[in-house]
Scaffold this active site. Structure first.
Site, PDB file in Angstrom:
ATOM      1  N   GLN A   1      15.000  60.721 -41.155  1.00 62.68           N
ATOM      2  CA  GLN A   1      16.287  61.116 -40.081  1.00 62.68           C
ATOM      3  C   GLN A   1      16.876  60.328 -38.771  1.00 62.68           C
TER       4      GLN A   1
ATOM      5  N   SER B   1      16.810  57.807 -30.801  1.00 60.85           N
ATOM      6  CA  SER B   1      16.676  58.833 -29.897  1.00 60.85           C
ATOM      7  C   SER B   1      17.149  59.871 -29.246  1.00 60.85           C
TER       8      SER B   1
ATOM      9  N   GLY C   1      10.349  55.808 -43.322  1.00 57.26           N
ATOM     10  CA  GLY C   1       8.606  55.034 -43.967  1.00 57.26           C
ATOM     11  C   GLY C   1       8.692  55.282 -45.604  1.00 57.26           C
TER      12      GLY C   1
ATOM     13  N   GLN D   1     -15.875  39.576 -16.947  1.00 55.76           N
ATOM     14  CA  GLN D   1     -15.547  40.652 -18.605  1.00 55.76           C
ATOM     15  C   GLN D   1     -15.571  42.454 -18.659  1.00 55.76           C
TER      16      GLN D   1
ATOM     17  N   ARG E   1     -12.579  44.578 -17.721  1.00 53.71           N
ATOM     18  CA  ARG E   1     -11.454  44.548 -18.452  1.00 53.71           C
ATOM     19  C   ARG E   1     -11.890  44.786 -19.440  1.00 53.71           C
TER      20      ARG E   1
ATOM     21  N   GLU F   1       7.986  57.654 -33.099  1.00 54.77           N
ATOM     22  CA  GLU F   1       7.816  59.074 -33.242  1.00 54.77           C
ATOM     23  C   GLU F   1       8.036  59.373 -31.558  1.00 54.77           C
TER      24      GLU F   1
HETATM   25  C1  LIG Z   1      -2.391  60.506 -42.970  1.00 52.18           C
HETATM   26  C2  LIG Z   1      -1.628  61.543 -42.633  1.00 52.18           C
HETATM   27  C3  LIG Z   1      -0.818  60.965 -41.302  1.00 52.18           C
HETATM   28  C4  LIG Z   1      -0.325  61.658 -40.852  1.00 52.18           C
HETATM   29  C5  LIG Z   1       0.714  61.585 -39.246  1.00 52.18           C
HETATM   30  C6  LIG Z   1       0.454  60.475 -38.463  1.00 52.18           C
HETATM   31  C7  LIG Z   1       1.629  59.585 -38.774  1.00 52.18           C
HETATM   32  C8  LIG Z   1       0.837  58.540 -38.067  1.00 52.18           C
HETATM   33  C9  LIG Z   1       1.898  56.906 -38.065  1.00 52.18           C
HETATM   34  C10 LIG Z   1       3.243  57.725 -38.325  1.00 52.18           C
HETATM   35  C11 LIG Z   1       4.324  55.798 -38.742  1.00 52.18           C
HETATM   36  C12 LIG Z   1       5.097  56.470 -38.336  1.00 52.18           C
HETATM   37  C13 LIG Z   1       6.391  57.817 -38.761  1.00 52.18           C
HETATM   38  C14 LIG Z   1       7.339  57.900 -37.736  1.00 52.18           C
HETATM   39  C15 LIG Z   1       8.325  58.732 -37.182  1.00 52.18           C
HETATM   40  C16 LIG Z   1       9.272  58.904 -37.102  1.00 52.18           C
HETATM   41  O1  LIG Z   1       9.367  57.780 -36.175  1.00 52.18           O
HETATM   42  S1  LIG Z   1      10.786  60.300 -37.325  1.00 52.18           S
HETATM   43  C17 LIG Z   1      11.505  59.465 -35.813  1.00 52.18           C
HETATM   44  C18 LIG Z   1      11.134  59.968 -34.806  1.00 52.18           C
HETATM   45  N1  LIG Z   1      12.523  60.700 -33.549  1.00 52.18           N
HETATM   46  C19 LIG Z   1      12.658  60.693 -32.624  1.00 52.18           C
HETATM   47  O2  LIG Z   1      11.327  61.280 -31.771  1.00 52.18           O
HETATM   48  C20 LIG Z   1      12.899  61.293 -31.440  1.00 52.18           C
HETATM   49  C21 LIG Z   1      12.801  60.887 -30.069  1.00 52.18           C
HETATM   50  N2  LIG Z   1      14.434  61.733 -29.542  1.00 52.18           N
HETATM   51  C22 LIG Z   1      13.870  63.251 -29.604  1.00 52.18           C
HETATM   52  O3  LIG Z   1      12.609  63.681 -29.480  1.00 52.18           O
HETATM   53  C23 LIG Z   1      15.247  64.137 -28.618  1.00 52.18           C
HETATM   54  O4  LIG Z   1      16.552  64.048 -29.082  1.00 52.18           O
HETATM   55  C24 LIG Z   1      14.870  63.934 -27.312  1.00 52.18           C
HETATM   56  C25 LIG Z   1      13.480  64.973 -26.722  1.00 52.18           C
HETATM   57  C26 LIG Z   1      14.264  62.690 -26.413  1.00 52.18           C
HETATM   58  C27 LIG Z   1      16.135  64.823 -26.507  1.00 52.18           C
HETATM   59  O5  LIG Z   1      16.581  65.268 -27.673  1.00 52.18           O
HETATM   60  P1  LIG Z   1      18.185  66.566 -26.968  1.00 52.18           P
HETATM   61  O6  LIG Z   1      18.079  67.496 -28.234  1.00 52.18           O
HETATM   62  O7  LIG Z   1      19.241  65.507 -27.344  1.00 52.18           O
HETATM   63  O8  LIG Z   1      17.864  66.818 -26.093  1.00 52.18           O
HETATM   64  P2  LIG Z   1      17.511  67.904 -24.585  1.00 52.18           P
HETATM   65  O9  LIG Z   1      17.870  67.797 -23.701  1.00 52.18           O
HETATM   66  O10 LIG Z   1      16.242  66.735 -23.738  1.00 52.18           O
HETATM   67  O11 LIG Z   1      16.041  68.407 -25.299  1.00 52.18           O
HETATM   68  C28 LIG Z   1      17.609  69.561 -25.478  1.00 52.18           C
HETATM   69  C29 LIG Z   1      16.359  70.471 -25.604  1.00 52.18           C
HETATM   70  O12 LIG Z   1      14.984  70.625 -26.223  1.00 52.18           O
HETATM   71  C30 LIG Z   1      13.030  70.739 -26.036  1.00 52.18           C
HETATM   72  N3  LIG Z   1      12.612  69.444 -27.096  1.00 52.18           N
HETATM   73  C31 LIG Z   1      13.366  68.521 -26.966  1.00 52.18           C
HETATM   74  N4  LIG Z   1      12.685  67.974 -28.586  1.00 52.18           N
HETATM   75  C32 LIG Z   1      11.825  69.226 -28.542  1.00 52.18           C
HETATM   76  C33 LIG Z   1      10.309  69.552 -29.709  1.00 52.18           C
HETATM   77  N5  LIG Z   1       9.906  67.530 -30.823  1.00 52.18           N
HETATM   78  N6  LIG Z   1      10.092  70.341 -29.545  1.00 52.18           N
HETATM   79  C34 LIG Z   1      10.410  71.326 -28.765  1.00 52.18           C
HETATM   80  N7  LIG Z   1      11.348  71.797 -28.366  1.00 52.18           N
HETATM   81  C35 LIG Z   1      12.057  69.898 -28.100  1.00 52.18           C
HETATM   82  C36 LIG Z   1      13.946  70.188 -24.844  1.00 52.18           C
HETATM   83  O13 LIG Z   1      12.837  70.352 -23.790  1.00 52.18           O
HETATM   84  C37 LIG Z   1      15.236  70.736 -24.608  1.00 52.18           C
HETATM   85  O14 LIG Z   1      14.656  72.406 -23.544  1.00 52.18           O
HETATM   86  P3  LIG Z   1      15.372  73.152 -22.923  1.00 52.18           P
HETATM   87  O15 LIG Z   1      16.851  72.463 -22.772  1.00 52.18           O
HETATM   88  O16 LIG Z   1      14.217  72.058 -21.691  1.00 52.18           O
HETATM   89  O17 LIG Z   1      14.282  73.852 -22.869  1.00 52.18           O
HETATM   90  C1  LIG Z   2       7.770  51.348 -37.572  1.00 52.11           C
HETATM   91  C2  LIG Z   2       8.671  52.060 -37.293  1.00 52.11           C
HETATM   92  C3  LIG Z   2       8.151  53.468 -38.656  1.00 52.11           C
HETATM   93  C4  LIG Z   2       9.156  54.463 -38.071  1.00 52.11           C
HETATM   94  N1  LIG Z   2       9.481  55.570 -38.709  1.00 52.11           N
HETATM   95  C5  LIG Z   2      10.415  56.064 -39.224  1.00 52.11           C
HETATM   96  C6  LIG Z   2      10.780  57.233 -39.842  1.00 52.11           C
HETATM   97  O1  LIG Z   2       9.331  57.364 -40.850  1.00 52.11           O
HETATM   98  N2  LIG Z   2      11.590  58.720 -39.898  1.00 52.11           N
HETATM   99  C7  LIG Z   2      12.524  58.125 -38.956  1.00 52.11           C
HETATM  100  O2  LIG Z   2      13.604  58.867 -38.548  1.00 52.11           O
HETATM  101  N3  LIG Z   2      12.748  57.362 -37.814  1.00 52.11           N
HETATM  102  C8  LIG Z   2      11.452  56.198 -38.195  1.00 52.11           C
HETATM  103  N4  LIG Z   2      11.502  55.286 -36.983  1.00 52.11           N
HETATM  104  C9  LIG Z   2      12.124  54.750 -36.571  1.00 52.11           C
HETATM  105  C10 LIG Z   2      12.201  55.315 -34.927  1.00 52.11           C
HETATM  106  O3  LIG Z   2      11.343  57.007 -34.731  1.00 52.11           O
HETATM  107  C11 LIG Z   2      12.869  55.074 -33.620  1.00 52.11           C
HETATM  108  O4  LIG Z   2      13.226  53.666 -33.437  1.00 52.11           O
HETATM  109  C12 LIG Z   2      12.575  55.635 -32.316  1.00 52.11           C
HETATM  110  O5  LIG Z   2      13.225  56.925 -32.043  1.00 52.11           O
HETATM  111  C13 LIG Z   2      13.459  54.908 -31.307  1.00 52.11           C
HETATM  112  O6  LIG Z   2      15.059  55.442 -31.259  1.00 52.11           O
HETATM  113  P1  LIG Z   2      15.919  53.877 -31.545  1.00 52.11           P
HETATM  114  O7  LIG Z   2      14.921  52.771 -32.178  1.00 52.11           O
HETATM  115  O8  LIG Z   2      17.421  54.357 -31.419  1.00 52.11           O
HETATM  116  O9  LIG Z   2      15.448  53.462 -29.588  1.00 52.11           O
HETATM  117  P2  LIG Z   2      16.789  53.455 -28.557  1.00 52.11           P
HETATM  118  O10 LIG Z   2      16.806  54.914 -28.293  1.00 52.11           O
HETATM  119  O11 LIG Z   2      18.070  52.821 -29.064  1.00 52.11           O
HETATM  120  O12 LIG Z   2      16.051  52.952 -27.311  1.00 52.11           O
HETATM  121  C14 LIG Z   2      15.953  51.819 -27.252  1.00 52.11           C
HETATM  122  C15 LIG Z   2      15.873  51.693 -25.548  1.00 52.11           C
HETATM  123  O13 LIG Z   2      16.457  52.393 -25.241  1.00 52.11           O
HETATM  124  C16 LIG Z   2      16.162  53.366 -23.754  1.00 52.11           C
HETATM  125  N5  LIG Z   2      16.480  54.195 -23.966  1.00 52.11           N
HETATM  126  C17 LIG Z   2      16.869  55.128 -25.641  1.00 52.11           C
HETATM  127  N6  LIG Z   2      17.721  56.425 -24.799  1.00 52.11           N
HETATM  128  C18 LIG Z   2      17.013  55.701 -23.437  1.00 52.11           C
HETATM  129  C19 LIG Z   2      17.745  57.383 -22.167  1.00 52.11           C
HETATM  130  N7  LIG Z   2      18.382  58.123 -22.666  1.00 52.11           N
HETATM  131  N8  LIG Z   2      16.747  56.828 -20.832  1.00 52.11           N
HETATM  132  C20 LIG Z   2      16.315  55.449 -20.792  1.00 52.11           C
HETATM  133  N9  LIG Z   2      16.044  54.775 -21.718  1.00 52.11           N
HETATM  134  C21 LIG Z   2      17.004  55.086 -22.997  1.00 52.11           C
HETATM  135  C22 LIG Z   2      14.636  53.573 -24.782  1.00 52.11           C
HETATM  136  O14 LIG Z   2      13.554  53.664 -24.335  1.00 52.11           O
HETATM  137  C23 LIG Z   2      14.600  52.068 -25.484  1.00 52.11           C
HETATM  138  O15 LIG Z   2      13.993  51.267 -24.711  1.00 52.11           O
HETATM  139  C24 LIG Z   2      10.825  54.378 -36.907  1.00 52.11           C
HETATM  140  C25 LIG Z   2      10.195  53.259 -36.591  1.00 52.11           C
HETATM  141  C26 LIG Z   2       9.759  52.036 -36.610  1.00 52.11           C
HETATM  142  C27 LIG Z   2       9.977  51.039 -35.704  1.00 52.11           C
END
Ligand SMILES: CCCCCCCCCC/C=C\CCCC(=O)SCCNC(=O)CCNC(=O)[C@H](O)C(C)(C)COP(=O)(O)OP(=O)(O)OC[C@H]1O[C@@H](n2cnc3c(N)ncnc32)[C@H](O)[C@@H]1OP(=O)(O)O
Ligand SMILES: Cc1cc2nc3c(=O)[nH]c(=O)nc-3n(C[C@H](O)[C@H](O)[C@H](O)COP(=O)(O)OP(=O)(O)OC[C@H]3O[C@@H](n4cnc5c(N)ncnc54)[C@H](O)[C@@H]3O)c2cc1C
Length: 627
Positions: free
Chosen positions: A137, A144, A177, A330, A333, A424
């Site tokens: 993604q 984000s 990942g 200690q 904390r 996430e």
């Molecule tokens: C062995 C087993 C393992 C099990 C698993 C454990 C794993 C532990 C280790 C994992 C290690 C690494 C994994 C990492 C993987 C990743 O990082 S994947 C990528 C993750 N990326 C993100 O999380 C991106 C973050 N950004 C967002 O979620 C969205 O862009 C954000 C919500 C910030 C903004 O969404 P937009 O659509 O751009 O705008 P909004 O207007 O805010 O949202 C629109 C409406 O949608 C609703 N919404 C948003 N998110 C969600 C959701 N996740 N689910 C449901 N609904 C959602 C939001 O509330 C708005 O609704 P509304 O219009 O208000 O009704």
């Molecule tokens: C170890 C690791 C594993 C990962 N694994 C995966 C994976 O398997 N799959 C995948 O798809 N992604 C993965 N990711 C990516 C991860 O999901 C993103 O790094 C995360 O979603 C944050 O997005 P970004 O890095 O673009 O940070 P940005 O969104 O650019 O954020 C940078 C800074 O800007 C601030 N910021 C951004 N937007 C706003 C806002 N609207 N208001 C206020 N502050 C804001 C944030 O708070 C942050 O401090 C991984 C990342 C790491 C570090």
């Protein structure tokens, strides 16, 4: 033997049934049996040793990770482990690797966003590890802002295919990942384009590498993004970079539970909310909350056992110095972190229930609780990972200099854990989502809906919302103060769920009493930490604040004799803790000394480089001295 006697003496002081507390921590007798058996299976298998990780080069470290993953898969097959037992085995192998994303994200995404047909086609391949998947993604330019992703998936009606393309450098997939060197497939998130119209972000299953020779398929550029924080740590994971040059996939490889594209290129929205495209993130966030309780309890176990073994100052009448765990600083904390570990465990149990409940409702086309599930998983992921990352660092400091040694297990635990504040969903971005949810909830309160929760904590949220709640245009304008309200809301949930846990049947002598003390420590610690909020919103008076502080100190004294037993209840093996300071037997000093000599630097008495670099200096000084 000092350390051993200290811990034996501590264990004799326990005022509750530790075996029953182990069941509470595990969640059930069955779960305790499984985790106990699997953790010992892993601990006793030399392939899963962890003590050399920080001494290997990146390539050797990664190759060893692949060896462990292959061995784990072999053991799962040989022993016919269930999905639950296999997940436990991957957990206790304790090494971030592609398997986490294959099982933890790729498969759940297909289950959550694929049609029945797509699940029937892809899940058997994934479950049998005939393909290895990741979750692609995030891009170089967007993480984000999911709606800002640039990768395109353009429908070609001539060939009934999607053309996946990376139009810019910033559209390169970056971070997924398992992507860099291992995955054969990915769920790729890209902009659905039909007849030049952009329909937003959807998921697409894309094969990345040949299943014959593992080479990237035509049009695919793929690799690892490079070393990450700390040695060892998360460098066992091949977080990758991926670019597409007009790669074609069949139309039926777009995940179509939420939206479908017909053969004619018509987009059809099904009756589920489009937000289900984000569903995997909700699933992983609730898992991450449980992971937080594991990581924090691990650090607290190490710091608590070491604090009982370590003696410093305070010579007593028997000529022995004072255990550092007896110092009030200690305790002030350490014990809030012990309480937080239990608090996060129980809120994680509730969140798992909430996620399953939402999923059951989705099956019945009831989408009413999806917004709350999103807000709770986002907020609690943010709260628990931030507190855990800070807590692991605090545990390192609680162990003094020895906490800074890799053999303490704490530096690597910190290095592996801290990206949880970012992946996430960045923790601040997620709190802003909670703030949005609260604004909507507050705006509906006029309709007679009454909020529920503990009075003082509820009052703090309400007052903070009143103070800071303005009519917000959009996500970007949310004030920093609203983040404060979001944190307060999540802390209210944690305290409420701890209280609800105490209302359940809790067997075992003294077990409920200990949990009540920990619940009160968590609640009073948070009140103390955010005293300004509680006072400025009039939720408590200064007199009440001072009484609360006194009560907190008295609770520390109540927990003190039970501290070692409370961390024994986590039932962690020495292998899992991977810490000389946190050993069950407390035999710290001899083992610290023994570990030091294993460092490759001690392979020779005179270090490599002495003759070239040091001796000339010394000789020159000697010559100067004779002149
Ligand atoms: C062995 C087993 C393992 C099990 C698993 C454990 C794993 C532990 C280790 C994992 C290690 C690494 C994994 C990492 C993987 C990743 O990082 S994947 C990528 C993750 N990326 C993100 O999380 C991106 C973050 N950004 C967002 O979620 C969205 O862009 C954000 C919500 C910030 C903004 O969404 P937009 O659509 O751009 O705008 P909004 O207007 O805010 O949202 C629109 C409406 O949608 C609703 N919404 C948003 N998110 C969600 C959701 N996740 N689910 C449901 N609904 C959602 C939001 O509330 C708005 O609704 P509304 O219009 O208000 O009704
Ligand atoms: C170890 C690791 C594993 C990962 N694994 C995966 C994976 O398997 N799959 C995948 O798809 N992604 C993965 N990711 C990516 C991860 O999901 C993103 O790094 C995360 O979603 C944050 O997005 P970004 O890095 O673009 O940070 P940005 O969104 O650019 O954020 C940078 C800074 O800007 C601030 N910021 C951004 N937007 C706003 C806002 N609207 N208001 C206020 N502050 C804001 C944030 O708070 C942050 O401090 C991984 C990342 C790491 C570090």
């Amino acid at each position: 033997m000092a350390g051993f006697d200290d811990l034996a003496s501590e264990r004799s002081k326990a005022q509750f049934d530790v075996e029953e507390m182990k069941v509470i921590w595990a969640g059930s007798r069955h779960t305790l049996e499984v985790s106990d058996r699997i953790s010992r299976l892993v601990a006793n298998d030399p392939v899963f040793r962890k003590d050399t990780r920080t001494m290997l080069s990146r390539k050797d470290l990664f190759k060893n990770t692949l060896r462990k993953a292959a061995h784990a898969w072999k053991r799962i097959i040989e022993l016919r482990l269930s999905e639950e037992e296999a997940a436990e085995l991957r957990f206790y192998v304790d090494e971030p690797a592609f398997m986490d994303l294959h099982w933890g994200m790729f498969i759940p995404t297909i289950k959550g966003q694929g049609t029945e047909e797509q699940q029937q086609k892809w899940l058997p391949l994934a479950y049998k590890m005939k393909i290895i998947g990741c979750y692609a993604q995030t891009e170089l330019g967007h993480g984000s802002n999911v709606q800002g992703l640039e990768t395109t998936a353009t429908f070609d009606p001539q060939t009934d295919e999607f053309i996946i393309h990376s139009p810019t450098l910033t559209s390169s997939k970056w971070w997924p990942g398992g992507l860099g060197k291992v995955s054969t497939h990915a769920v790729v998130y890209g902009r659905l384009i039909i007849d030049s119209k952009d329909y937003g972000v959807n998921g697409f299953i894309v094969q990345l590498r040949s299943l014959d020779d593992h080479l990237p398929l035509p049009g695919i550029t793929i690799g690892d993004i490079g070393m990450k924080f700390g040695s060892g740590a998360y460098n066992t994971m091949d977080n990758g970079v991926l670019r597409f040059d007009h790669v074609r996939i069949p139309r039926d490889q777009m995940l179509m539970r939420v939206s479908q594209v017909t053969r004619e290129g018509k987009l059809v929205q099904s009756n589920v909310p489009w937000q289900l495209v984000y569903g995997t993130m909700v699933y992983v966030r609730q898992k991450i909350v449980s992971d937080a309780s594991c990581a924090l309890s691990r650090a607290v176990c190490i710091a608590t056992r070491y604090s009982a073994v370590r003696r410093q100052f305070g010579l007593q009448s028997n000529g022995i110095e004072t255990q550092v765990i007896d110092y009030k600083t200690q305790q002030s904390r350490l014990f809030p972190l012990l309480a937080s570990a239990y608090a996060f465990r129980f809120v994680g149990e509730w969140l798992k229930w909430l996620y399953m409940d939402v999923n059951q409702r989705l099956q019945a086309s009831d989408f009413s609780t999806l917004p709350e599930a999103h807000a709770c998983t986002a907020g609690l992921k943010s709260l628990t990972t931030s507190a855990t990352a800070d807590g692991i660092e605090e545990c390192r400091k609680l162990c003094g200099g020895h906490g800074y040694l890799c053999s303490s297990g704490l530096p690597e635990l910190f290095a592996v854990y801290i990206p949880a504040c970012t992946y996430e969903g960045d923790n601040i971005v997620l709190l802003l989502q909670v703030a949005r949810f609260l604004i909507k909830t507050v705006s509906q309160l006029g309709s007679g809906k009454e909020p529920v929760g503990t009075t003082v904590y509820m009052g703090r949220v309400e007052q903070l919302m009143q103070c800071h709640c303005a009519v917000q245009k959009g996500f970007l304008e949310l004030s920093a103060d609203l983040v404060q309200a979001a944190v307060a809301h999540c802390q209210l949930i944690v305290v409420s769920k701890f209280i609800e846990k105490l209302q359940q049947d809790i067997p075992g002598k003294g077990v409920k009493g200990q949990l009540e003390a920990l619940c009160n420590i968590y609640a009073l610690f948070i009140l103390h930490k955010h005293l300004g909020d509680f006072l400025s919103t009039g939720c408590i008076t200064p007199k009440q604040a001072s009484l609360a502080n006194a009560q907190l100190r008295s609770l520390y004294s109540q927990v003190r004799p039970n501290a070692i037993a409370l961390v024994d209840a986590f039932n962690y093996t020495d292998h899992y803790l991977s810490s000389v300071l946190g050993r069950y037997d407390g035999n710290v000093y001899p083992k610290l000394y023994e570990e030091a000599w294993k460092d490759p630097l001690n392979d020779s008495v005179v270090p490599d480089g002495y003759q070239e670099y040091i001796q000339p200096i010394l000789k020159q000084q000697l010559r100067n001295a004779r002149l």
